[in-house]
Structures are given as C-alpha cells and as structure tokens.
Write a protein that holds these residues in place. Sequence first.
Motif, mmCIF file in Angstrom:
data_model
loop_
_atom_site.group_PDB
_atom_site.id
_atom_site.type_symbol
_atom_site.label_atom_id
_atom_site.label_comp_id
_atom_site.label_asym_id
_atom_site.label_seq_id
_atom_site.Cartn_x
_atom_site.Cartn_y
_atom_site.Cartn_z
ATOM 1 N N LYS A 125 1.697 9.079 25.870
ATOM 2 C CA LYS A 125 1.576 10.528 25.715
ATOM 3 C C LYS A 125 2.231 10.998 24.416
ATOM 4 C CE LYS A 125 1.398 11.296 30.697
ATOM 5 N NZ LYS A 125 2.120 11.750 31.902
ATOM 6 N N LEU A 126 3.372 10.418 24.103
ATOM 7 C CA LEU A 126 4.067 10.819 22.888
ATOM 8 C C LEU A 126 3.291 10.413 21.649
ATOM 9 C CD1 LEU A 126 6.588 12.137 21.683
ATOM 10 C CD2 LEU A 126 7.650 9.861 21.655
ATOM 11 N N ILE A 127 2.736 9.209 21.634
ATOM 12 C CA ILE A 127 1.977 8.761 20.463
ATOM 13 C C ILE A 127 0.714 9.606 20.299
ATOM 14 C CG2 ILE A 127 0.612 6.979 21.645
ATOM 15 C CD1 ILE A 127 2.144 6.682 18.143
ATOM 16 N N ALA A 128 0.125 10.044 21.413
ATOM 17 C CA ALA A 128 -1.048 10.917 21.328
ATOM 18 C C ALA A 128 -0.662 12.259 20.719
ATOM 19 C CB ALA A 128 -1.655 11.106 22.723
ATOM 20 N N LEU A 129 0.499 12.775 21.124
ATOM 21 C CA LEU A 129 0.974 14.026 20.547
ATOM 22 C C LEU A 129 1.234 13.873 19.066
ATOM 23 C CD1 LEU A 129 3.529 15.418 23.164
ATOM 24 C CD2 LEU A 129 1.297 16.346 22.560
ATOM 25 N N TRP A 130 1.850 12.757 18.709
ATOM 26 C CA TRP A 130 2.191 12.508 17.309
ATOM 27 C C TRP A 130 0.926 12.437 16.451
ATOM 28 C CZ3 TRP A 130 1.364 8.061 14.210
ATOM 29 C CH2 TRP A 130 2.071 8.045 13.016
ATOM 30 N N GLU A 131 -0.107 11.788 16.976
ATOM 31 C CA GLU A 131 -1.361 11.650 16.228
ATOM 32 C C GLU A 131 -2.102 12.971 16.104
ATOM 33 O OE1 GLU A 131 -3.257 8.622 18.501
ATOM 34 O OE2 GLU A 131 -2.239 6.964 17.450
ATOM 35 N N GLU A 132 -1.868 13.857 17.054
ATOM 36 C CA GLU A 132 -2.549 15.154 17.020
ATOM 37 C C GLU A 132 -1.597 16.274 16.606
ATOM 38 O OE1 GLU A 132 -4.202 15.737 20.848
ATOM 39 O OE2 GLU A 132 -5.253 13.812 20.879
ATOM 40 N N ARG A 133 -0.529 15.903 15.921
ATOM 41 C CA ARG A 133 0.528 16.864 15.626
ATOM 42 C C ARG A 133 0.026 18.082 14.848
ATOM 43 N NH1 ARG A 133 5.662 14.573 12.517
ATOM 44 N NH2 ARG A 133 3.921 13.554 11.474
ATOM 45 N N GLU A 134 -0.887 17.855 13.929
ATOM 46 C CA GLU A 134 -1.355 18.980 13.123
ATOM 47 C C GLU A 134 -2.044 20.028 13.976
ATOM 48 O OE1 GLU A 134 -3.695 17.703 9.878
ATOM 49 O OE2 GLU A 134 -2.070 16.599 8.903
ATOM 50 N N LEU A 178 9.326 15.515 14.835
ATOM 51 C CA LEU A 178 8.913 14.144 15.067
ATOM 52 C C LEU A 178 8.872 13.367 13.753
ATOM 53 C CD1 LEU A 178 6.027 14.506 17.693
ATOM 54 C CD2 LEU A 178 8.375 13.764 18.076
ATOM 55 N N PRO A 179 9.206 12.083 13.789
ATOM 56 C CA PRO A 179 9.203 11.271 12.560
ATOM 57 C C PRO A 179 7.829 11.201 11.920
ATOM 58 C CG PRO A 179 10.366 10.155 14.342
ATOM 59 C CD PRO A 179 9.680 11.329 14.958
ATOM 60 N N ASP A 180 7.796 10.810 10.657
ATOM 61 C CA ASP A 180 6.539 10.778 9.902
ATOM 62 C C ASP A 180 5.745 9.495 10.108
ATOM 63 O OD1 ASP A 180 6.967 13.305 8.795
ATOM 64 O OD2 ASP A 180 8.178 12.468 7.173
ATOM 65 N N THR A 181 6.414 8.380 10.382
ATOM 66 C CA THR A 181 5.718 7.106 10.528
ATOM 67 C C THR A 181 5.769 6.621 11.973
ATOM 68 O OG1 THR A 181 7.642 5.689 10.122
ATOM 69 C CG2 THR A 181 6.448 6.521 8.192
ATOM 70 N N LYS A 182 4.850 5.733 12.309
ATOM 71 C CA LYS A 182 4.791 5.209 13.665
ATOM 72 C C LYS A 182 6.015 4.369 13.991
ATOM 73 C CE LYS A 182 1.621 2.988 16.909
ATOM 74 N NZ LYS A 182 0.284 2.374 17.089
ATOM 75 N N GLU A 183 6.511 3.594 13.021
ATOM 76 C CA GLU A 183 7.705 2.792 13.246
ATOM 77 C C GLU A 183 8.917 3.676 13.523
ATOM 78 O OE1 GLU A 183 8.194 -0.497 13.695
ATOM 79 O OE2 GLU A 183 6.014 -0.505 13.761
ATOM 80 N N GLU A 184 9.032 4.766 12.788
ATOM 81 C CA GLU A 184 10.134 5.701 13.013
ATOM 82 C C GLU A 184 9.991 6.365 14.379
ATOM 83 O OE1 GLU A 184 9.694 8.230 9.650
ATOM 84 O OE2 GLU A 184 11.060 7.063 8.387
ATOM 85 N N LEU A 185 8.750 6.619 14.780
ATOM 86 C CA LEU A 185 8.510 7.233 16.088
ATOM 87 C C LEU A 185 8.932 6.285 17.210
ATOM 88 C CD1 LEU A 185 7.244 9.801 17.424
ATOM 89 C CD2 LEU A 185 5.165 8.426 17.714
ATOM 90 N N LYS A 186 8.675 4.984 17.031
ATOM 91 C CA LYS A 186 9.106 3.999 18.022
ATOM 92 C C LYS A 186 10.623 4.012 18.166
ATOM 93 C CE LYS A 186 5.306 0.673 17.556
ATOM 94 N NZ LYS A 186 4.930 -0.707 17.144
ATOM 95 N N ARG A 187 11.312 4.032 17.031
ATOM 96 C CA ARG A 187 12.778 4.049 17.066
ATOM 97 C C ARG A 187 13.282 5.324 17.726
ATOM 98 N NH1 ARG A 187 15.836 0.568 17.822
ATOM 99 N NH2 ARG A 187 14.554 -0.654 16.379
#
Length: 311
Positions: free
Chosen positions: A38-47, A89-98
């Motif tokens: 759910k979080l990664i989906a939000l991050w991808e649709e952040r705009e 939310l972080p800018d990169t996927k790796e940062e989002l994982k952390r």
Amino acid sequence: MEALAQLIKLQDYVSRYEWNAFRYPSQFIRLKNENWNKLIALWEEREDLSEVKVNVETSEEHHPRWKIWKRKSKSVHDEENIEADLYDLPDTKEELKRYFLDKLLQIQLKWATSTVTDISFVDKQWVEDPEIRYFLQRFPDTYLFMYYPVFNIKKAPVDGEIILITPVGIEIISQIRAEKDATIIAQNQRTWIVKENDEERKMLSPQIALKRTEQIIKSILNHHEVQLPIQKTVLAKENPIHFLEEPYQTKLIGMHQYESWFRQRRNISSPLKSHQLKTAEILLKHCQTTSVKRPEWEEERDEFEFVSDEF
C-alpha cells in the motif's frame, strides 16, 4: 519485502509472541507485506495524491497523513500507528524501504515489550542499541530473534546469548564489540586477548556464555522431545579473529569471514516451519518475564486498515 526479522523476546520484557508463538510470526509477515504494498502504491502515485483536497480548520495549511496499521477500533495499541506524511516521503525506492523498515522497527520493539494487558519498562539502551537494528533489518522475516533472553531455570534467572531460530535450525551468537583497530586472539576456553596498538588486554572467552546458552536450550528441548540442529557462533563484524583451531562445534566469524557468513544466512529462502514455531513457543515458556498490568485495556483486535486522515 523480506527484510526485517522478528524480535520475539528482548531480555526479560513481556512479549506478544509469548501469547501465541504460532499466530504472531505469520501475522507480522502478512501485515508487513500488505502495508508495504500500500505504501509503495502511494509513493508511486504521490503526484496525484498530493492533489487530494484537505480540510483547513485554521489559517495554517495542514497536510494529509496516511496511517499504516491503524486499528479499526480504538484500543491501547493506537500508539502503534505508523504515520506517513505524503509530502515527506523519500524520493527513491531504496530510501522508501529504509523509511518503512525504520517505522516497522518501532512496532517490533513494541511487540517485544508489551501486550494488550501488560507492559514492561524498557531500558533506553535497548531502544538505541544499533545491534538490534542490525539483526532485525538485515535478515529475513522468517528468522525469529531472542535478544539476550533471561531464562528461568529452577526458579533462578540465567542470562542467555542472542538466539536465532531459523527454519533450518538454531544459531546461538555471542558478539564481540571491540575497537575497530583491535584484533581478537582466541586462546583457551577461559580467556581471550584483545590486542590494539601493541597493547593487550584479557577478555572472558565468549565460549563460556555460548556453552551455557546451548546447555539451557538443549535441556529445554530434550524435555519436550524436540530435536533441532544447534550452531554456536562468535561474531566480530569489524575485527579479525586469530585462532590456531576453531573450537568444537563453534564458528569464529571475524571481519574476513563475515561477508560469507552473512550471505549464507540471507540466502536461506524458506517459509516459517511448524517445528520452528514450536521451538520458539517452548523456549518462550521457559523465559523470565517482568511486566506490570496496563491501567486500562481492551480486548485486542486483529484487523488493521490503511486509512487517510485529513487535518
């Protein structure tokens, strides 16, 4: 996302896993995966999400927050909500994982120090211990950690070492924390040497604590007629360990052996096993727990939901 091993026991603090060692490991994995998706989906649709209309209750601008693992009914565990500010939310996927793993680490510490009815007073040193973060965030979620548990043996407390319960066996780990420039010299079963800048000091051999913990585990499992391979490991991630011969059934992992040791454990791909959960249940029952009743508590609910709040 497989990272984030599970902390099932921290010293003598009350643990949620003590309630049901078969339920919580699989529940944690399920909730972790659901909320990461759910979080990664939000991050991808952040705009698009950033255009969500928000209520303005004062003259100040309030940002929407998304809560992970928010319980459907108010309970004593509302404090476990993870809030993710869409604008932070972080800018990169790796940062989002952390970012996500750090938030989950907070929940793991709560699960290992409280239940619905009881809570333990946690020493600040454990909350800030970098080794807890290391073990939990670097190993798969099917690994169950007991971090320096206190066993109750014949009504007497006995300190244990780090215990890693994996789908394939048990590993008892004794860590050596020394200065980065120091060299560890393994000698006899009683004393070892720490050498730094031509100066030497003696240290108690980690084999002593490893053997004590091994004997406790074997005694408990034998009593319950459970057989599982047990490996003893001395771990010094940042220091070389010099030795003439490895002790019997003990691995000495210094800085030169560390990467190989670490990769082997990371590469074990296996789901949770029933014998693994049974072992965890048995060992937890023989641990000492120090806690107090919560002033007020309600029955725990299993359901979580992913919701947005507008402020």
